[in-house]
Design a protein around this motif. Structure first.
Motif, PDB file in Angstrom:
ATOM      1  N   LEU A 123      -9.740  -3.475  14.508  1.00 30.57           N
ATOM      2  CA  LEU A 123     -10.615  -4.897  15.446  1.00 30.57           C
ATOM      3  C   LEU A 123      -9.953  -5.763  15.428  1.00 30.57           C
ATOM      4  O   LEU A 123     -10.125  -6.065  17.709  1.00 30.57           O
ATOM      5  CB  LEU A 123     -10.674  -5.937  13.772  1.00 30.57           C
ATOM      6  N   LEU A 124      -8.395  -5.881  15.376  1.00 27.05           N
ATOM      7  CA  LEU A 124      -7.196  -6.775  16.290  1.00 27.05           C
ATOM      8  C   LEU A 124      -6.555  -5.980  17.517  1.00 27.05           C
ATOM      9  O   LEU A 124      -6.368  -6.453  19.061  1.00 27.05           O
ATOM     10  CB  LEU A 124      -5.744  -6.986  15.440  1.00 27.05           C
ATOM     11  N   ALA A 125      -6.974  -4.291  17.809  1.00 26.05           N
ATOM     12  CA  ALA A 125      -6.696  -3.831  19.053  1.00 26.05           C
ATOM     13  C   ALA A 125      -7.199  -3.900  19.911  1.00 26.05           C
ATOM     14  O   ALA A 125      -7.770  -4.572  21.101  1.00 26.05           O
ATOM     15  CB  ALA A 125      -5.984  -2.665  18.616  1.00 26.05           C
ATOM     16  N   CYS A 126      -8.841  -3.800  19.195  1.00 20.81           N
ATOM     17  CA  CYS A 126      -9.677  -4.293  20.397  1.00 20.81           C
ATOM     18  C   CYS A 126      -9.713  -5.641  21.348  1.00 20.81           C
ATOM     19  O   CYS A 126     -10.216  -5.916  22.042  1.00 20.81           O
ATOM     20  CB  CYS A 126     -10.868  -3.947  19.531  1.00 20.81           C
ATOM     21  N   VAL A 127      -9.611  -6.903  19.835  1.00 21.95           N
ATOM     22  CA  VAL A 127      -9.642  -8.133  20.553  1.00 21.95           C
ATOM     23  C   VAL A 127      -8.700  -8.173  21.558  1.00 21.95           C
ATOM     24  O   VAL A 127      -8.843  -8.587  22.145  1.00 21.95           O
ATOM     25  CB  VAL A 127     -10.364  -9.494  19.259  1.00 21.95           C
ATOM     26  N   LEU A 128      -7.392  -7.327  21.419  1.00 18.18           N
ATOM     27  CA  LEU A 128      -6.118  -8.039  22.154  1.00 18.18           C
ATOM     28  C   LEU A 128      -6.309  -7.860  22.782  1.00 18.18           C
ATOM     29  O   LEU A 128      -5.859  -8.212  24.212  1.00 18.18           O
ATOM     30  CB  LEU A 128      -5.058  -7.994  21.393  1.00 18.18           C
TER      31      LEU A 128
END
Length: 280
Positions: free
Chosen positions: A124-129
């Motif tokens: 989730l963090l990788a996709c958002v960032l």
């Protein structure tokens, strides 16, 4: 000239922010005392801990190879135990810095996300960032770089402009295709998107969805990196089956997109972009 000055100011401010953020490295969690006579020397251990902190500060840098990546992952996992907020802020800031200014190496940070935050939060963090950072690159290009990008990459911009106009009626689907099967590098697509009149809403959503398989593979790699301790563990049957499952899950959306693209997208003239891809 004014646009170059503005871009230089933004880059300088972002670099100073990231530098000073790394300087405020908090005191790490207390390490468990080692068994044996060394545990008796408490004062010596305290002095060693303070020297370790200064040494760990020097290790806060963007990884350039797998060994540096593993060391950085171990360090941030150690600090995350008691300073989760700081580690999260530092990681997000570093990721957005790389993505916003189109600096190579975001794949290492995707792997690091899996190693530090686990398979679900890391993904989730990788996709958002990735999405936010790419959008910031879009906005920076729109504000400061249009003229220079056209002058530096005239043929690439012209080819991309033609393909965008040919597929204007299914533009979002075409953008997904470019992310799944990059005929041109992602950093170039991020910078040239405002020049070829790609709406920011289409751009934002296509980055989030289109780079999901790539982020998934990187994050899962990071999870395995944090779990294995030797090459024997990495090449065990369990790990090989896990890698096979990851590859199948990640390749499925791309296979569907490719099948549908044969019917809907106009991709007959690809020589310019394909040649560019081979030259990278």
């Amino acid at each position: 000239m004014r646009s170059l000055v503005g871009l230089a100011v933004v880059v300088t401010a972002a670099s100073l922010y990231l530098y000073y953020l790394s300087l405020y490295l908090p005191a790490g969690p207390r390490r468990r005392p080692r068994p044996g006579p060394e545990a008796e020397h408490v004062e010596g251990g305290e002095s060693e801990r303070s020297s370790d902190t200064s040494g760990e500060l020097s290790r806060l840098k963007f990884p350039s190879d797998l060994e540096e990546l593993r060391e950085l992952a171990e360090l941030l996992q150690f600090y995350k135990k008691e300073h989760t907020g700081y580690v999260l802020l530092l990681f997000c800031s570093a990721y957005l810095y790389k993505q916003s200014f189109a600096i190579p190496g975001s794949s290492f940070l995707n792997i690091l996300a899996g190693a530090i935050f686990g398979p679900y939060e890391g993904l989730l963090l990788a996709c958002v960032l990735t999405t936010v950072g790419s959008t910031m690159c879009y906005l920076l290009s729109q504000a400061f770089g249009k003229h220079y990008i056209v002058n530096i990459f005239p043929e690439k911009v012209s080819m991309l402009q033609k393909k965008v106009e040919d597929n204007r009626d299914c533009l979002f689907f075409f953008l997904l295709f470019l992310r799944f099967f990059p005929m041109t590098p992602n950093w170039f697509l991020n910078m040239s998107a405002p020049i070829v009149n790609i709406p920011i809403t289409f751009f934002f959503c296509s980055v989030f969805i289109g780079l999901l398989p790539y982020n998934f593979i990187c994050v899962q790699t990071g999870v395995m990196l944090s779990e294995v301790s030797s090459l024997d563990d990495l090449f065990s049957w369990q790990r090989l089956l896990q890698l096979l499952a990851i590859a199948c899950v990640a390749l499925l959306p791309g296979a569907l997109i490719r099948r549908l693209s044969q019917r809907r997208l106009k991709l007959s003239v690809q020589n310019g972009l394909d040649a560019d891809k081979k030259g990278q």
